[in-house]
Design a protein around this motif. Structure first.
Motif, PDB file in Angstrom:
ATOM      1  N   VAL A  52      -2.310  32.760  88.873  1.00 59.35           N
ATOM      2  CA  VAL A  52      -3.151  33.227  89.984  1.00 59.35           C
ATOM      3  C   VAL A  52      -3.627  32.030  90.799  1.00 59.35           C
ATOM      4  O   VAL A  52      -3.629  32.064  92.042  1.00 59.35           O
ATOM      5  N   GLY A  53      -4.041  30.965  90.123  1.00 61.31           N
ATOM      6  CA  GLY A  53      -4.478  29.777  90.850  1.00 61.31           C
ATOM      7  C   GLY A  53      -3.384  29.209  91.729  1.00 61.31           C
ATOM      8  O   GLY A  53      -3.650  28.760  92.858  1.00 61.31           O
ATOM      9  N   ALA A  54      -2.129  29.221  91.237  1.00 64.55           N
ATOM     10  CA  ALA A  54      -1.012  28.720  92.036  1.00 64.55           C
ATOM     11  C   ALA A  54      -0.798  29.578  93.275  1.00 64.55           C
ATOM     12  O   ALA A  54      -0.542  29.066  94.379  1.00 64.55           O
ATOM     13  N   VAL A  55      -0.911  30.906  93.131  1.00 64.52           N
ATOM     14  CA  VAL A  55      -0.742  31.803  94.277  1.00 64.52           C
ATOM     15  C   VAL A  55      -1.873  31.604  95.282  1.00 64.52           C
ATOM     16  O   VAL A  55      -1.648  31.630  96.500  1.00 64.52           O
ATOM     17  N   VAL A  56      -3.095  31.416  94.788  1.00 60.80           N
ATOM     18  CA  VAL A  56      -4.230  31.165  95.689  1.00 60.80           C
ATOM     19  C   VAL A  56      -3.959  29.913  96.528  1.00 60.80           C
ATOM     20  O   VAL A  56      -4.183  29.910  97.750  1.00 60.80           O
ATOM     21  N   THR A  57      -3.466  28.874  95.889  1.00 61.17           N
ATOM     22  CA  THR A  57      -3.196  27.623  96.614  1.00 61.17           C
ATOM     23  C   THR A  57      -2.090  27.817  97.643  1.00 61.17           C
ATOM     24  O   THR A  57      -2.194  27.338  98.784  1.00 61.17           O
ATOM     25  N   SER A  68     -13.206  29.283  88.362  1.00 63.29           N
ATOM     26  CA  SER A  68     -13.322  29.901  89.684  1.00 63.29           C
ATOM     27  C   SER A  68     -12.291  31.012  89.861  1.00 63.29           C
ATOM     28  O   SER A  68     -12.571  32.035  90.485  1.00 63.29           O
ATOM     29  N   VAL A  69     -11.091  30.794  89.321  1.00 64.29           N
ATOM     30  CA  VAL A  69     -10.066  31.845  89.391  1.00 64.29           C
ATOM     31  C   VAL A  69     -10.540  33.077  88.631  1.00 64.29           C
ATOM     32  O   VAL A  69     -10.385  34.213  89.094  1.00 64.29           O
ATOM     33  N   TRP A  70     -11.142  32.882  87.451  1.00 66.52           N
ATOM     34  CA  TRP A  70     -11.642  34.006  86.664  1.00 66.52           C
ATOM     35  C   TRP A  70     -12.737  34.755  87.427  1.00 66.52           C
ATOM     36  O   TRP A  70     -12.736  35.994  87.458  1.00 66.52           O
ATOM     37  N   ARG A  71     -13.649  34.041  88.038  1.00 67.36           N
ATOM     38  CA  ARG A  71     -14.714  34.707  88.807  1.00 67.36           C
ATOM     39  C   ARG A  71     -14.130  35.442  90.005  1.00 67.36           C
ATOM     40  O   ARG A  71     -14.603  36.525  90.361  1.00 67.36           O
ATOM     41  N   LEU A  72     -13.110  34.869  90.622  1.00 67.53           N
ATOM     42  CA  LEU A  72     -12.456  35.549  91.746  1.00 67.53           C
ATOM     43  C   LEU A  72     -11.825  36.863  91.297  1.00 67.53           C
ATOM     44  O   LEU A  72     -11.994  37.903  91.948  1.00 67.53           O
ATOM     45  N   LEU A  73     -11.116  36.809  90.175  1.00 73.52           N
ATOM     46  CA  LEU A  73     -10.430  38.012  89.684  1.00 73.52           C
ATOM     47  C   LEU A  73     -11.418  39.107  89.298  1.00 73.52           C
ATOM     48  O   LEU A  73     -11.292  40.257  89.718  1.00 73.52           O
TER      49      LEU A  73
END
Length: 303
Positions: A52-57, A68-73
């Protein structure tokens, strides 16, 4: 103190650090994630925090930490951890939809015309090794599950039936048990016993496209049975056969806490013990099956 002074003393929520992603970027990430992991070059269609972090970037140019990725999800996207369901790549969704819309109504209508039982049948194999499940233990002491390693496999067949015109007759669930696996000869033995169980009744049997179900020997035997009609389920559609739910309940609930199945006299003995216990407990322990399964399976029958 004036009203303005009292208002100024009221507690205000801390603003904290502003989020790295604005609302538009969050929706961009949502759309990207909903395409699935494989659409972004990952082999399995499963999401991890790193993926997910890679896709966000890629989608926004913003680098997020794992936290931060966990809080976003879980926060802004509203996602949760879930166990995926299995689906065969070979599934033909249009054929499954066609069967549900056309073949199933035809099967029910034919059964009503002949006042027949509609019976779903399925087979399942099981290892006689005990399954590993969570248990309680003193902190710091890992429990040990001791068992024999000279294990064998067993097979079981379940036939779940209900009457097409008289729902008050209830559901009927029958078991057949054997060591090894089923072939055409073994399945004909199952049907011979089912013939005795449904003596004097007509049966429409619904099962999948297993080769032993439609072999030349099976079709020749069925051609001589005036009480029996066969119908085929679409391929790779286990959700259409309610007996599959029984296997899940049996293996994950009832047998998950059994130890010693591997050194009993054999697979048949082990499974017959469970069936007898289920029959005996039907009134005293109604939670032996989940509520949805109890409504679906009705009473247990054994022949």
């Amino acid at each position: 103190m004036g009203a303005s002074g009292a208002s100024a003393l009221r507690r205000r929520a801390a603003t904290g650090r502003p989020p790295k992603l604005d609302d538009i970027q969050v929706e961009t990430v949502r759309a990207a994630l909903e395409q699935g992991a494989r659409a972004h070059g990952f082999e399995a269609d499963l999401w991890t925090l790193e993926r997910v972090g890679a896709v966000v970037t890629r989608a926004t140019g913003v680098v997020l930490s794992r936290a931060s990725v966990w809080r976003l999800l879980t926060g802004r996207l509203g996602w949760s951890l879930q166990r995926p369901e299995r689906r065969a790549i070979e599934r033909n969704e249009s054929e499954i939809a066609r069967w549900s819309a056309h073949e199933w109504p035809r099967i029910k209508k034919g059964a009503v015309n002949t006042r027949a039982w509609i019976v779903f049948l399925d087979e399942s194999g099981v290892s006689l090794l005990p399954q590993i499940r969570r248990t309680s233990s003193p902190r710091g002491r890992t429990p040990l599950l001791r068992h024999r390693l000279n294990w064998k496999r067993a097979s079981m067949a379940g036939a779940l039936g209900y009457h097409s015109t008289d729902p008050h007759r209830g559901a009927r669930l029958c078991f057949h048990l054997k060591p090894g696996s089923y072939d055409t000869t073994g399945l004909i033995e199952v049907l011979e016993q089912m013939k005795v169980f449904y003596s004097g009744e007509r049966v429409v049997l619904v099962w999948d496209g297993l080769s032993a179900h439609w072999s030349r020997a099976m079709r020749a035997w069925v051609a001589e049975q005036d009480w029996l009609t066969l119908e085929r389920l679409p391929a790779y559609a286990p959700e259409l056969n309610p007996v599959v739910l029984l296997w899940s309940s049996l293996k994950k609930r009832e047998l998950a806490h059994e130890l010693g199945l591997d050194h009993r006299a054999g697979a048949g003995t082990a499974w017959r013990d469970w069936v007898r216990q289920a029959e005996a407990d039907q009134g005293s322990r109604p939670d032996s099956l989940p509520a949805g399964d109890r409504r679906r399976f009705g009473r247990l029958c054994r022949r």
